[in-house]
Scaffold this motif. Structure first.
Motif, mmCIF file in Angstrom:
data_model
loop_
_atom_site.group_PDB
_atom_site.id
_atom_site.type_symbol
_atom_site.label_atom_id
_atom_site.label_comp_id
_atom_site.label_asym_id
_atom_site.label_seq_id
_atom_site.Cartn_x
_atom_site.Cartn_y
_atom_site.Cartn_z
ATOM 1 N N GLY A 1 0.840 -1.275 -0.125
ATOM 2 C CA GLY A 1 0.069 -0.034 -0.031
ATOM 3 C C GLY A 1 0.850 1.165 0.065
ATOM 4 O O GLY A 1 2.071 1.312 -0.069
ATOM 5 N N ILE A 2 0.318 2.458 -0.062
ATOM 6 C CA ILE A 2 0.655 3.585 0.076
ATOM 7 C C ILE A 2 0.502 4.247 1.341
ATOM 8 O O ILE A 2 -0.836 4.455 1.674
ATOM 9 N N GLY A 3 1.455 4.601 2.291
ATOM 10 C CA GLY A 3 1.157 5.279 3.363
ATOM 11 C C GLY A 3 0.592 6.805 3.438
ATOM 12 O O GLY A 3 0.860 7.357 2.332
ATOM 13 N N PRO A 4 0.229 7.283 4.311
ATOM 14 C CA PRO A 4 -0.336 9.000 4.332
ATOM 15 C C PRO A 4 0.739 9.756 3.876
ATOM 16 O O PRO A 4 0.328 10.822 3.471
ATOM 17 N N ALA B 1 5.604 4.198 0.049
ATOM 18 C CA ALA B 1 5.236 2.562 -0.119
ATOM 19 C C ALA B 1 5.291 2.104 1.139
ATOM 20 O O ALA B 1 6.134 2.284 2.154
ATOM 21 N N ILE B 2 4.526 1.165 1.564
ATOM 22 C CA ILE B 2 4.370 0.156 2.745
ATOM 23 C C ILE B 2 4.967 -1.017 2.170
ATOM 24 O O ILE B 2 4.214 -1.759 1.589
ATOM 25 N N SER C 1 9.739 0.574 9.722
ATOM 26 C CA SER C 1 8.192 0.726 9.342
ATOM 27 C C SER C 1 8.243 1.718 8.078
ATOM 28 O O SER C 1 6.955 2.047 7.607
ATOM 29 N N GLY C 2 9.188 2.085 7.745
ATOM 30 C CA GLY C 2 9.324 3.165 6.517
ATOM 31 C C GLY C 2 9.377 2.249 5.183
ATOM 32 O O GLY C 2 9.104 1.217 5.151
ATOM 33 N N ALA C 3 9.307 3.128 4.102
ATOM 34 C CA ALA C 3 9.300 2.524 2.645
ATOM 35 C C ALA C 3 10.712 1.716 2.674
ATOM 36 O O ALA C 3 11.898 2.381 2.746
ATOM 37 N N ILE D 1 12.394 7.490 5.416
ATOM 38 C CA ILE D 1 11.518 8.239 6.556
ATOM 39 C C ILE D 1 11.258 9.611 6.177
ATOM 40 O O ILE D 1 11.979 10.201 5.827
ATOM 41 N N THR D 2 9.980 9.750 6.347
ATOM 42 C CA THR D 2 9.369 11.014 6.374
ATOM 43 C C THR D 2 9.398 11.764 7.642
ATOM 44 O O THR D 2 8.801 11.241 8.512
#
Length: 739
Positions: A86-89, A93-94, A114-116, A135-136
């Motif tokens: 999926g795509i995170g907020p 990418a997840i 937990s990051g892309a 990481i965002t």
């Protein structure tokens, strides 16, 4: 028994070796010194004296693996890979790391960040994995805020006992990153810095990092390959870039580094290019299992057909000779040694792109003769193979296949038997993103068995869908059919035409109004149209991105998502816009994938951070307009694409788990969770219900890799294709009032 060979390979076997050097250049280079100055000293008396004093003998012992025998054959273990679910907020990418038994299908999740996750490399012993994790982070400044993406280089134990961040840098500076493990998993090599100038090695036990070279080996370093004994690292620098001004003189050669000694040697001359004359690129070195020789690919770039030759040489750079020579358009790429050292495998490309091309050739490691040809495209899901690696027991090859827009992992038996797909839709970027590990390296006993996955529904020629019209979007890719844009089709598959409309993402109850978000990045407005006329616009504040506009089924109001960086972090909220009064209000914090109930009093949504941060997702029901939120169900994995049935009985959604991706149903009170066993294996996109609540329409792909618009019956999963759209389908809407 050999097969009848393609004539081009028979001709290639008889070609003479290309012009070779009479004397191989060998240069010992101190990483701290300027490479240009060292290049002028390669024939100095000091080098000759070093060789005379026996340095050559020590070099040979380092390069040939100290006489170690070939790696040999071992029992097969699980296949490890990454899957984007999926795509995170934050737009990233997840990704999940998984290991699967190719025979039983038993699958286990490998602990990771937990990051892309990008640029994976699994250690050969299966005990560790390295990757680049994006990481965002939220940034704050005077009068403004935003987000920034940073990249962490991470090493993790596959049993979850260790996770260590070994390097941090900005995303743009880490683009050329390549990772390679030593055979025993004790060392990790990687390229870093702008234009890939640096080559570094990590000692995993101590955490010490050694810079092998930093600019002194040229730039665009890659093709990292460890010797079988783990003491020596082979690599190449970039090929000659050719631009409007013609080729530039960048050396492209095969190098080796004696990591223990801290010395770097260049084995081949590679490119010596001025004005397009004499341009050759030596790339993709690969060690023989006994460590005594190297093969590599030499490309002659100054010829029209770009002649390619598979070369071999001793590990000290002597006895350079051609194994197989061919032409651009019908030649092999990087090769992989069989575990017993008897043969090499490479992909032979066709003269023009075709989703079913890609032949794997097995080459005799001594003579260069083509022994056998394997055809992965016998299974259409295994077409366009790349990134070959051998099974530990030498019986098969693991390949990443790329038919159209998906990446599948396939097992191709070396005896010519039919290929099989191990995993669909994986994230297989990089040559080591997937790996066949030895037996016992990862425990799969706790993973789900094949019986835990719901059965697949049948493919049927047609379904008795109620009358109606479906509007959907087609992704844009060069050469895709049909071209990108918005289309409509009748529910019986007739009347497929391009939808000549300014906006068609979501329809008002009477079908006269539509709403959509412009495609500019980042999106910042919701446009409302009546027919082909734009009637109003909602413009988001600075720093806010909007999306997923969904029209209420009972009145002229639109729910949409508003994402921004706030004091509480990166947030995605649900807001309601009233076009008639131009009013706008906050409905609820932390919501995405909104879906209206048929009476317009509630909205189903999922918190955007769930599944991304803690591995569990949630579906909430929110009352309108007070915004009271009630969780109805929590699930492992990632939930998205919610759709409330017109009869109010079901909420449909896409659910990505460790083992599968599928469409599921749940009652609005959270009871009777069940799967719709559709005969599709790609992700659905923005699910839409038929007016009678008995069928779902969505974009997906079937087992034959046909992509397009599908319909499925919720009672038994019977599935039919309405329209083929090879680039892929999204933004599906069943137009109200058309049925």
């Amino acid at each position: 028994m050999t097969t009848d060979l393609d004539p081009r390979f028979r001709r290639a076997d008889d070609l003479p070796a290309p012009d070779l050097w009479t004397e191989i250049e060998r240069r010992a280079e101190d990483p701290a010194h300027d490479p240009a100055r060292d290049g002028r000293r390669w024939l100095t008396i000091a080098v000759a004296a070093a060789i005379a004093l026996g340095a050559f003998g020590g070099l040979w012992r380092a390069f040939n693996g100290n006489g170690r025998p070939a790696a040999g054959l071992h029992a097969n273990g699980p296949i490890a890979f990454a899957k984007t679910v999926g795509i995170g907020p934050d737009g990233l990418a997840i990704t999940q790391l998984l290991a699967r038994d190719a025979g039983t299908g038993r699958t286990a999740q490998v602990p990771s960040g937990s990051g892309a996750i990008e640029d994976l490399a699994w250690s050969p012993d299966g005990t560790k994995v390295a990757y680049r994790e994006l990481i965002t982070a939220v940034t704050h400044g005077p009068g403004s805020s935003g987000t920034a993406v940073s990249a962490h280089l991470v090493v993790a134990a596959t049993d979850g006992s260790l996770t260590r961040t070994i390097a941090q840098c900005s995303s743009s500076r880490c683009v050329p990153l390549e990772l390679a493990w030593s055979p025993d998993g004790s060392r990790l090599a990687w390229t870093a810095s702008a234009e890939g100038r640096a080559l570094r090695v990590l000692d995993v036990m101590t955490g010490a990092v050694t810079t092998v070279c930093n600019g002194s080996c040229g730039r665009f370093l890659g093709g990292l390959a460890w010797s079988p004994n783990g003491s020596t690292l082979a690599f190449s620098n970039g090929e000659v870039p050719v631009g409007d001004g013609g080729p530039r003189a960048y050396p492209s050669a095969v190098w080796i580094a004696s990591v223990d000694e801290g010395r770097v040697y260049r084995l081949t001359r590679g490119a010596a290019c001025e004005g397009g004359v004499g341009c050759t690129a030596d790339r993709f070195p690969a060690w023989s299992p006994d460590g005594r020789s190297l093969v590599f690919i030499r490309t002659n770039l100054d010829t029209i057909d770009q002649k390619v030759t598979l070369m071999e040489m001793h590990a000290d750079g002597t006895d350079v000779h051609a194994l197989l020579q061919c032409r651009f358009g019908s030649c092999i790429g990087p090769v992989a040694w069989a575990p017993d050292g008897s043969s090499l495998a490479g992909v032979a490309g066709g003269s023009r792109w075709d989703p079913k091309t890609g032949t794997i050739v097995l080459i005799d490691a001594t003579t260069g003769a083509v022994l056998h040809r394997l055809e992965p495209a016998r299974n259409s899901g295994c077409a366009e193979p790349s990134d070959l690696s051998w099974a530990p027991d030498g019986s098969a090859l693991l390949v990443a296949s790329h038919p159209w827009l998906v990446t599948n992992l396939c097992v191709v038996p070396a005896d010519g038997a039919a290929p099989t797909i191990v995993a669909h839709g994986v994230a297989a970027d990089g040559s080591e993103a997937a790996a066949w590990l030895p037996a016992g390296s990862i425990d799969l006993e706790t993973g789900p068995t094949p019986g835990a996955v719901a059965p697949t529904g049948a493919s049927v020629s047609s379904l008795p869908l109620p009358p109606g019209e479906i509007v959907f979007g087609v992704q844009h890719i060069p050469g895709g059919q049909p071209a990108g844009g918005t289309y409509r089709v009748g529910s019986d598959g007739s009347g497929f035409v391009r939808y000549k409309h300014g906006c068609a993402s979501t329809f008002s109850p009477d079908g006269t109004f539509t709403a959509c978000v412009p495609t500019n990045v980042p999106p910042h407005a919701v446009l409302v149209w009546r027919g082909h006329t734009q009637v109003t616009i909602l413009t988001a504040p600075r720093g806010v991105s909007v999306g997923e506009p969904t029209w209420s089924p009972t009145d002229l109001s639109i729910v949409y998502t508003a994402s921004s960086s706030q004091e509480r972090g990166f947030a995605t909220d649900l807001r309601i816009f009233y076009p008639e009064s131009n009013g706008d209000q906050l409905l609820a914090r932390d919501g995405s994938d909104p879906a209206w109930s048929p009476d317009g009093t509630k909205i189903a949504a999922t918190p955007p951070n769930k599944g991304f941060t803690d591995g569990r997702s949630e579906i909430d029901v929110i009352t309108v307009p007070d915004g009271v939120k009630r969780p109805i169900i929590q699930l492992p994995g990632v939930v998205s694409d919610l759709a409330w049935s017109p009869d109010g009985q079901w909420i449909a959604f896409r659910w990505d788990t460790v083992t599968s991706t599928g469409i599921w149903l749940v009652h609005p009170d959270g009871t009777q969770l069940r799967m719709v066993p559709t005969a599709t294996d790609a992700r659905a996109g923005q699910i839409a219900w038929s007016p009678d609540s008995q069928y779902l329409v969505f974009g997906a792909g079937d087992s034959h890799l046909h992509r397009g618009l599908f319909a499925a019956r919720i009672s038994d999963g019977a599935t039919t294709m309405l329209v083929r759209a090879q680039p892929g389908v999204g933004d599906v809407t069943w137009v109200p009032g058309s049925g």
